[in-house]
Design an enzyme around this catalytic site. Structure first.
Site, PDB file in Angstrom:
ATOM      1  N   GLY A   1      10.592   7.664  77.392  1.00  9.61           N
ATOM      2  CA  GLY A   1      10.505   7.176  76.194  1.00  9.61           C
ATOM      3  C   GLY A   1       8.726   6.822  75.960  1.00  9.61           C
ATOM      4  O   GLY A   1       8.393   7.241  74.848  1.00  9.61           O
ATOM      5  N   SER A   2       8.292   6.212  76.800  1.00  9.79           N
ATOM      6  CA  SER A   2       6.757   5.745  76.528  1.00  9.79           C
ATOM      7  C   SER A   2       6.052   6.886  76.572  1.00  9.79           C
ATOM      8  O   SER A   2       5.122   6.868  75.561  1.00  9.79           O
ATOM      9  CB  SER A   2       6.259   4.701  77.747  1.00  9.79           C
ATOM     10  N   PRO A   3       5.739   7.772  77.365  1.00 12.55           N
ATOM     11  CA  PRO A   3       4.634   8.871  77.037  1.00 12.55           C
ATOM     12  C   PRO A   3       5.284   9.885  75.736  1.00 12.55           C
ATOM     13  O   PRO A   3       4.234  10.233  75.120  1.00 12.55           O
ATOM     14  CB  PRO A   3       5.002   9.775  78.487  1.00 12.55           C
ATOM     15  N   MET A   4       6.476   9.954  75.578  1.00  9.22           N
ATOM     16  CA  MET A   4       6.843  10.740  74.419  1.00  9.22           C
ATOM     17  C   MET A   4       6.362  10.025  73.079  1.00  9.22           C
ATOM     18  O   MET A   4       5.841  10.523  72.267  1.00  9.22           O
ATOM     19  CB  MET A   4       8.145  10.979  74.495  1.00  9.22           C
TER      20      MET A   4
ATOM     21  N   THR B   1       0.990  -1.079  -0.179  1.00  8.74           N
ATOM     22  CA  THR B   1       0.078   0.113   0.052  1.00  8.74           C
ATOM     23  C   THR B   1       0.942   1.277  -0.066  1.00  8.74           C
ATOM     24  O   THR B   1       0.462   2.055  -0.625  1.00  8.74           O
ATOM     25  CB  THR B   1      -0.803  -0.074   1.191  1.00  8.74           C
TER      26      THR B   1
ATOM     27  N   GLY C   1      -0.370  -2.479  14.233  1.00  9.73           N
ATOM     28  CA  GLY C   1      -1.723  -3.397  13.840  1.00  9.73           C
ATOM     29  C   GLY C   1      -2.659  -2.836  12.730  1.00  9.73           C
ATOM     30  O   GLY C   1      -2.305  -1.744  12.281  1.00  9.73           O
TER      31      GLY C   1
ATOM     32  N   GLY D   1       0.574  -6.483   6.225  1.00  7.56           N
ATOM     33  CA  GLY D   1      -0.563  -7.145   6.728  1.00  7.56           C
ATOM     34  C   GLY D   1      -0.349  -8.044   8.166  1.00  7.56           C
ATOM     35  O   GLY D   1       0.765  -8.171   8.715  1.00  7.56           O
TER      36      GLY D   1
ATOM     37  N   GLU E   1     -12.087  -2.533   8.643  1.00  7.89           N
ATOM     38  CA  GLU E   1     -11.015  -1.898   7.839  1.00  7.89           C
ATOM     39  C   GLU E   1     -11.318  -2.219   6.177  1.00  7.89           C
ATOM     40  O   GLU E   1     -11.436  -3.115   5.850  1.00  7.89           O
ATOM     41  CB  GLU E   1      -9.708  -2.028   8.297  1.00  7.89           C
TER      42      GLU E   1
ATOM     43  N   CYS F   1      -3.348   3.442   6.891  1.00 10.05           N
ATOM     44  CA  CYS F   1      -3.956   2.674   7.721  1.00 10.05           C
ATOM     45  C   CYS F   1      -4.848   3.417   8.712  1.00 10.05           C
ATOM     46  O   CYS F   1      -5.656   2.976   9.438  1.00 10.05           O
ATOM     47  CB  CYS F   1      -3.168   1.726   8.673  1.00 10.05           C
TER      48      CYS F   1
END
Length: 890
Positions: A547-550, A114, A213, A195, A335, A246
């Site tokens: 450390g725990s409360p913070m 083509t 395609g 094709g 097509e 195409c």
């Protein structure tokens, strides 16, 4: 001319490959000169090549093929003349990368009947631009025209300095010979336009292929479209080279509101709307044996009408078949590669899109679609169309034949005669093919170091008595009005909260106290505190305690700022804090966080870390993000003067561990190093004194308190290691204080890390070789533990001797067993502890990358009070295994 033989094919490929090997060394200037000469020659031959293509194939229109040849030479040259395709494509000094172009090698160019000459021109030019050799396999129906185009370009390229055999072709192609070329081991890539059979064969060849395609372009026309422009564009595109591009329109879908107007406009301008009887006659010749009838491809509307045995007006440009069905039962829906056009009526825009989606899926997936609308005022429709259509080119108000090939109606769409359709169309590329697809790109990546940082709270207040001044500043300068205090029941009952409340109340600040944080903050506890915050709506949060409360306050703060945040997201492990999958949301929108430590060790008052236990799973999760860093730390040693001796010992050893691990971390750096060493110096000088004398030596207590915060700054920026990984997991399983766990583990972890030849080294760019032994030695030097001439090994031993002695004087148990951990329980969870420690957040920055079996051995040695060794005594190992076996049996 006789068909080419296998022997001749091999010789042809050998010649092209040799030429390409020479061409691969050409400079950009040489290539550009050849590219220019070839484009000029192709443009100059545009008319005779077009005439030859039509004469040989019997398809298309000479004048339109002239334009295609002109496009394939002129537009392609203009688009890519300045593109760098040789040597260094890009250089990024900041990130240390070079991108270098290399040619693919020898390309097989599949050419359709083509577009024989324009395809050859295009593929030859982009191959020359990229220093590739190319061998064309033309369609037998147009091989002379295709090969003549290749010959014209080759002659011009050679005259400009290209190797003589850089372009080749099959003189008398057959399907068999084309297959041999496609599968030939000396062919490096297939560039397939043709094709479905040829494209499929290319992708099935077992080598790289770029194929395209089939097209079945649907065109949607809505009620806002410019009807006159639309009809003119579709007729111009559909008649261009008799519809053989195409991308050309195959069906138009018109909304009901303008359908009759569109129909009339087509009829008035050469679009012949077939009555039912004629429509069926044309249907009968569109397909042949399940494929497009080759006899109609590239023929005029009048010729196709004649083939169908119908009469149409002599001015007919396009035959239009109105249809309702989509699929094999309706040939007008597929097509057609000719001036045949299907036409559909849609009830409304959504219906039109649905039909377009179905049409594109039927034989044109991934290729091209088109929408005619008011592109200035219908942005939502354009976006909707773009999101729904699975096509690589989505054109707006554009003739599809000319628009799809690029650079004519949109100048950012690259010019190409090979249009990729992506995975929808079974292709590897979803864009217009160009030179970039014919290049190998090599990336040269120089070693670069990560950007590091040194992040701190906005303010750190220290010295005895700092609490009052700092909190007044929070109230006055910080304009605090509502303060939420997070602490523990012991501190609350012992009156630690009263002076804080008094200072805040004196400044007119309203307060609420959450005093339910236990020794190990849990998720339930944190959620309860966050709910209280949401009710109270504080503008400042004050964490008071160890450390725990913070830690609890940090997570409460995050959940107060963002009630929808998920703890599982916060706890997600990461390898690099900058690249983590989950990004912590910003804090400080509703409130600031003030941390006031009442113990000396955790460093949480300045760190981005928080440790929370999920009581449902029993897992202890170390969270890490700078969004958790407090805004202010108030380090007032008056709050620790009466701290119990055990807390002093455990906290002090925790601080020592922070400083040591930060100093040997793979992310250790010049900014954190000084703080780690200074913290260790203060702790060496004052921890034992603080432990022994307590409040009787306030200077020692204050120096230890400051040292803990300084060590916190160090590990906040350099991070930690496996001592903390192991301690986290031990603390989650057994009632062992975190500082105590670190104290019992630290010396064996040092023995483990101090290895210049570990089995594995942690991967981090700036950590270029095992350095832990040397770094431990530097700590020994700084602390005055080494003599002149001591080896690195001796310095490490001296450091260990000091630490073991200090632990003994602080009454730290010599083993986990001595600390009260049950042996049976320990051995039953040993393997899980090792795996969980390996997955701990702190493991990633340990200087020696640990194996799970190593962590298991460390835990065993620490349990039984043994010194870790990389070369353990065989008899001892056997005895341990036997003892474990007995325990499991029991």
């Amino acid at each position: 001319m006789p068909h080419i033989t296998t022997s001749n094919l091999n010789k042809l490929i050998t010649r092209v490959r040799k030429a390409q090997a020479i061409f691969a060394d050409y400079s950009q200037a040489q290539v550009d000169r050849i590219f220019h000469a070839a484009a000029l020659a192709a443009a100059d031959a545009r008319i005779p090549l077009a005439q030859l293509a039509v004469d040989e194939s019997g398809m298309g229109i000479v004048e339109d093929k002239v334009m295609k040849n002109q496009f394939a030479s002129e537009h392609v040259y203009h688009a890519y003349k300045d593109e760098v395709t040789c040597g260094i494509l890009a250089e990024d000094d900041a990130f240390g990368t070079l991108t270098i172009a290399e040619p693919i090698g020898v390309i097989c160019g599949i050419v359709p009947a083509t577009n024989p000459t324009s395809t050859v021109i295009f593929k030859a030019l982009i191959s020359l631009k990229t220093r590739n050799g190319i061998i064309f396999s033309p369609h037998p129906r147009a091989s002379k025209a295709a090969n003549k185009a290749a010959e014209v370009i080759l002659r011009a390229a050679v005259d400009a300095g290209a190797p003589p055999d850089i372009i080749g072709w099959l003189d008398s192609p057959t399907v068999e010979m084309a297959d041999r070329l496609i599968h030939h081991p000396q062919v490096d890539l297939i560039l397939a336009t043709g094709g479905p059979g040829r494209v499929k064969a290319s992708y099935s060849s077992g080598k790289p292929a770029i194929g395209v395609g089939a097209g079945n372009t649907p065109v949607v026309v809505d009620e806002t479209a410019d009807i006159k422009r639309m009809v003119a564009s579709v007729l111009m595109s559909k008649t261009f080279d008799n519809g053989m591009i195409c991308a050309s329109e195959q069906s138009v879908i018109v909304v009901d509101a303008v359908y009759d107007e569109v129909r009339a406009r087509f009829a008035a301008n050469g679009g012949y709307l077939l009555p039912e009887a004629q429509r069926q006659a044309v249907r009968d010749i569109i397909m042949k044996n399940g494929r497009i009838n080759a006899d109609i491809v590239g023929q005029s509307a009048l010729r196709i009408a004649e083939m169908a045995g119908i009469e149409v007006p002599p001015n007919t440009k396009v035959l239009i078949g109105e249809a309702t069905e989509i699929g094999e039962s309706e040939p007008f829906s597929g097509e057609k590669l000719s001036p045949l056009l299907g036409m559909y009526r849609a009830q409304h825009f959504d219906d039109a899109i649905n039909k377009a989606v179905a049409l594109a899926a039927f034989g044109g997936a991934g290729h091209t679609s088109c929408l005619y609308t008011d592109q200035d005022n219908q942005k939502a429709r354009i976006a909707c169309f773009g999101s729904r259509l699975k096509t690589s080119r989505i054109l707006i108000n554009t003739p599809a034949s000319q628009g799809g090939i690029g650079d004519l109606y949109n100048f950012k769409l690259p010019p190409s005669m090979t249009l990729g359709c992506g995975s929808w169309g079974g292709n590897s590329v979803s864009e217009n093919i160009g030179p970039k697809h014919l290049l190998n790109r090599k990336t040269v990546a120089k070693r670069a170091e990560n950007m590091l940082w040194h992040k701190l709270p906005q303010a750190i207040y220290f010295r005895r008595g700092a609490l009052s001044s700092a909190l007044k500043e929070v109230a006055v300068q910080g304009k605090a009005r509502r303060a939420f205090i997070v602490t523990g029941p012991y501190l609350f009952s012992q009156g630690f909260v009263k002076p804080v409340l008094a200072i805040l109340h004196a400044q007119g600040v309203e307060t609420d106290v959450f005093s339910e944080v236990g020794a190990e903050p849990t998720l339930t506890m944190v959620n309860a505190g966050a709910q209280r915050m949401l009710q109270f709506k504080p503008d400042v949060i004050i964490a008071l305690g160890g450390g725990s409360p913070m830690d609890a306050a940090k997570v409460m703060w995050m959940m107060y700022e963002h009630p929808d945040v998920k703890f599982s997201d916060l706890a997600l492990r990461f390898h690099d804090i900058r690249k983590r999958i989950y990004t912590y949301p910003n804090t400080r929108i509703k409130a600031r966080l003030i941390a006031i430590p009442t113990t000396s060790g955790t460093g949480s008052e300045v760190s981005p870390f928080a440790v929370v236990t999920d009581e449902a799973s029993g897992q202890k999760y170390p969270l890490a993000d700078y969004a958790l860093t407090p805004d202010m730390a108030i380090v007032d040693a008056d709050l620790v003067m009466n701290m119990p001796k055990t807390l002093c010992a455990y906290g002090g050893m925790d601080a020592i561990t922070h400083a040591v691990e930060a100093y040997v971390s793979v992310q250790a750096n010049e900014y954190a190093d000084g703080q780690a060493l200074q913290a260790l110096k203060l702790l060496k000088e004052s921890l034992l004194l603080s432990y022994q004398a307590g409040a009787q030596n306030p200077r020692a207590r204050e120096r230890v308190h400051n040292a803990a915060t300084i060590a916190g700054i160090a590990f906040s920026n350099a991070f930690l290691g496996i001592c903390h990984s192991l301690a986290h997991k031990l603390g989650a399983e057994f009632p062992i204080a975190h500082g105590l766990a670190n104290a019992m583990l630290l010396t064996n972890v040092i023995r483990y890390n101090a290895n210049d030849g570990p089995a594995k080294q942690t991967a981090f760019s700036q950590y270029d070789r095992p350095q832990a032994r040397c770094r431990y030695g530097e700590i020994a030097d700084h602390l005055g533990l080494a003599a002149a001439g001591d080896s690195a090994e001796q310095k490490v031993e001296n450091l260990l001797t000091w630490l073991e002695g200090l632990k003994a004087e602080l009454a730290i148990p010599a083993s986990l067993q001595e600390a009260g951990v049950d042996e049976t329980h320990f051995l039953s969870v040993l393997d899980k502890l090792a795996v969980d420690a390996f997955d701990d957040q702190c493991t990633g920055t340990n200087p020696r990358y640990p194996l799970i079996k190593d962590l298991r051995q460390l835990l065993l040695d620490c349990f039984y009070g043994r010194y870790y060794s990389d070369a353990p005594d065989v008899e001892r190992q056997r005895a341990v295994k036997e003892k474990e076996a007995v325990k499991v049996t029991d």
